[in-house]
Design a protein around this motif. Structure first.
Motif, mmCIF file in Angstrom:
data_model
loop_
_atom_site.group_PDB
_atom_site.id
_atom_site.type_symbol
_atom_site.label_atom_id
_atom_site.label_comp_id
_atom_site.label_asym_id
_atom_site.label_seq_id
_atom_site.Cartn_x
_atom_site.Cartn_y
_atom_site.Cartn_z
ATOM 1 N N GLU A 9 6.994 -4.197 2.876
ATOM 2 C CA GLU A 9 7.307 -3.461 1.651
ATOM 3 C C GLU A 9 6.191 -2.483 1.310
ATOM 4 N N HIS A 10 4.934 -2.941 1.421
ATOM 5 C CA HIS A 10 3.786 -2.059 1.141
ATOM 6 C C HIS A 10 3.806 -0.840 2.060
ATOM 7 N N MET A 11 4.037 -1.077 3.363
ATOM 8 C CA MET A 11 4.026 0.025 4.326
ATOM 9 C C MET A 11 5.148 1.021 4.028
ATOM 10 N N GLY A 12 6.286 0.503 3.571
ATOM 11 C CA GLY A 12 7.409 1.369 3.271
ATOM 12 C C GLY A 12 7.178 2.290 2.093
ATOM 13 N N HIS A 13 6.238 1.934 1.215
ATOM 14 C CA HIS A 13 5.978 2.725 0.009
ATOM 15 C C HIS A 13 4.875 3.764 0.177
ATOM 16 N N ARG A 14 4.115 3.696 1.253
ATOM 17 C CA ARG A 14 3.008 4.646 1.370
ATOM 18 C C ARG A 14 3.450 5.904 2.110
ATOM 19 N N THR A 15 2.734 6.957 1.834
ATOM 20 C CA THR A 15 3.060 8.248 2.441
ATOM 21 C C THR A 15 1.827 8.812 3.120
ATOM 22 N N GLY A 16 2.061 9.625 4.138
ATOM 23 C CA GLY A 16 0.973 10.346 4.777
ATOM 24 C C GLY A 16 0.112 9.534 5.720
ATOM 25 N N HIS A 17 0.544 8.338 6.109
ATOM 26 C CA HIS A 17 -0.247 7.531 7.038
ATOM 27 C C HIS A 17 0.398 7.591 8.408
ATOM 28 N N PHE A 18 -0.454 7.623 9.447
ATOM 29 C CA PHE A 18 0.060 7.777 10.809
ATOM 30 C C PHE A 18 0.725 6.519 11.362
ATOM 31 N N MET A 19 0.456 5.364 10.788
ATOM 32 C CA MET A 19 0.955 4.104 11.345
ATOM 33 C C MET A 19 2.397 3.857 10.904
ATOM 34 N N PRO A 20 3.341 3.838 11.857
ATOM 35 C CA PRO A 20 4.724 3.563 11.472
ATOM 36 C C PRO A 20 4.929 2.081 11.120
ATOM 37 N N VAL A 21 5.914 1.839 10.276
ATOM 38 C CA VAL A 21 6.235 0.470 9.851
ATOM 39 C C VAL A 21 6.525 -0.418 11.059
ATOM 40 N N SER A 22 7.055 0.163 12.118
ATOM 41 C CA SER A 22 7.412 -0.606 13.312
ATOM 42 C C SER A 22 6.206 -1.282 13.967
ATOM 43 N N MET A 23 4.997 -0.831 13.661
ATOM 44 C CA MET A 23 3.785 -1.394 14.270
ATOM 45 C C MET A 23 3.326 -2.690 13.596
ATOM 46 N N LEU A 24 3.909 -3.035 12.462
ATOM 47 C CA LEU A 24 3.454 -4.208 11.721
ATOM 48 C C LEU A 24 3.574 -5.484 12.546
ATOM 49 N N GLU A 25 4.687 -5.678 13.227
ATOM 50 C CA GLU A 25 4.870 -6.896 14.026
ATOM 51 C C GLU A 25 3.790 -7.024 15.088
ATOM 52 N N SER A 26 3.455 -5.914 15.746
ATOM 53 C CA SER A 26 2.414 -5.923 16.774
ATOM 54 C C SER A 26 1.065 -6.307 16.175
ATOM 55 N N GLN A 27 0.757 -5.759 15.000
ATOM 56 C CA GLN A 27 -0.521 -6.074 14.363
ATOM 57 C C GLN A 27 -0.582 -7.544 13.961
ATOM 58 N N LEU A 28 0.500 -8.061 13.410
ATOM 59 C CA LEU A 28 0.520 -9.474 13.016
ATOM 60 C C LEU A 28 0.401 -10.388 14.235
ATOM 61 N N ALA A 29 0.993 -9.977 15.358
ATOM 62 C CA ALA A 29 0.893 -10.785 16.584
ATOM 63 C C ALA A 29 -0.536 -10.790 17.123
ATOM 64 N N THR A 30 -1.264 -9.706 16.906
ATOM 65 C CA THR A 30 -2.647 -9.590 17.378
ATOM 66 C C THR A 30 -3.630 -10.294 16.445
ATOM 67 N N LEU A 31 -3.302 -10.368 15.169
ATOM 68 C CA LEU A 31 -4.218 -10.917 14.159
ATOM 69 C C LEU A 31 -4.631 -12.350 14.463
ATOM 70 N N GLU A 32 -5.942 -12.566 14.509
ATOM 71 C CA GLU A 32 -6.539 -13.900 14.581
ATOM 72 C C GLU A 32 -7.178 -14.127 13.220
ATOM 73 N N SER A 33 -6.626 -15.042 12.454
ATOM 74 C CA SER A 33 -7.094 -15.244 11.083
ATOM 75 C C SER A 33 -8.595 -15.540 11.047
ATOM 76 N N PRO A 34 -9.307 -14.879 10.141
ATOM 77 C CA PRO A 34 -10.736 -15.137 9.998
ATOM 78 C C PRO A 34 -11.053 -16.299 9.049
ATOM 79 N N VAL A 35 -10.028 -16.906 8.487
ATOM 80 C CA VAL A 35 -10.253 -18.006 7.548
ATOM 81 C C VAL A 35 -11.047 -19.102 8.261
ATOM 82 N N GLY A 36 -12.144 -19.491 7.644
ATOM 83 C CA GLY A 36 -13.027 -20.495 8.235
ATOM 84 C C GLY A 36 -14.268 -19.893 8.882
ATOM 85 N N GLU A 37 -14.252 -18.583 9.131
ATOM 86 C CA GLU A 37 -15.447 -17.919 9.645
ATOM 87 C C GLU A 37 -16.417 -17.715 8.482
#
Length: 166
Positions: A110-138
């Motif tokens: 929803e946040h990505m859908g509301h912003r304008t002028g950014h190069f990152m398409p909404v379609s990239m969100l799944e890829s970023q979430l799949a790559t994310l290694e949570s830093p919680v506990g670091e």
């Protein structure tokens, strides 16, 4: 001196939160995406996820800015993997704190859908979430929920920063 990375996937509010924290703490703010080479921006704009070999030179540039910031700095950077965060910690040469903007796919989308002028398409969100290694506990990581209002995230982050700087 305070060196900080505001991190999370695209659409998490890194720039907005980083700017408000920088204002409150009277520190410079750097939009980490501004350091991406054109080839990286072109890839992401086309919906092609970055690979580690694409990210290392970019992370080196962020690390240089951390090192050269004599009076402190706040930088927005996705910092998706632990190895990236460790690289930035080593570059910082001093304690580096992270504000991790975390949230559900639905809220981030929803946040990505509301912003304008950014190069990152909404379609990239799944890829970023799949790559994310949570830093919680670091060490020196504060997790904020992106479903909360921006000013609540900023207030909670400032309270945490003050508590660890005592």
């Amino acid at each position: 001196m305070l060196r900080m990375i505001v991190m999370g996937v695209s659409g998490s509010g890194k720039s907005t939160v980083g700017e408000k924290l920088a204002e409150a703490l009277e520190l410079p703010f750097l939009e980490g995406d501004s350091l991406h080479p054109k080839a990286n921006v072109d890839k992401m704009s086309s919906g092609i996820p970055l690979q580690d070999e694409d990210r290392w030179p970019w992370l080196d540039k962020i690390g240089e800015r951390l090192t050269s910031a004599e009076n402190g700095i706040i930088i927005s950077c996705s910092a998706l993997k632990k190895s990236y965060r460790d690289h930035l910690r080593a570059a910082s040469r001093e304690a580096l704190i992270f504000i991790f903007l975390d949230g559900s796919f639905e809220v981030l989308h929803e946040h990505m859908g509301h912003r304008t002028g950014h190069f990152m398409p909404v379609s990239m969100l799944e890829s970023q979430l799949a790559t994310l290694e949570s830093p919680v506990g670091e060490p020196l990581v504060f997790r904020a929920d992106v479903a909360d209002p921006i000013m609540a995230i900023v207030s909670q982050s400032l309270e945490w920063i003050r508590s660890i700087r005592k």
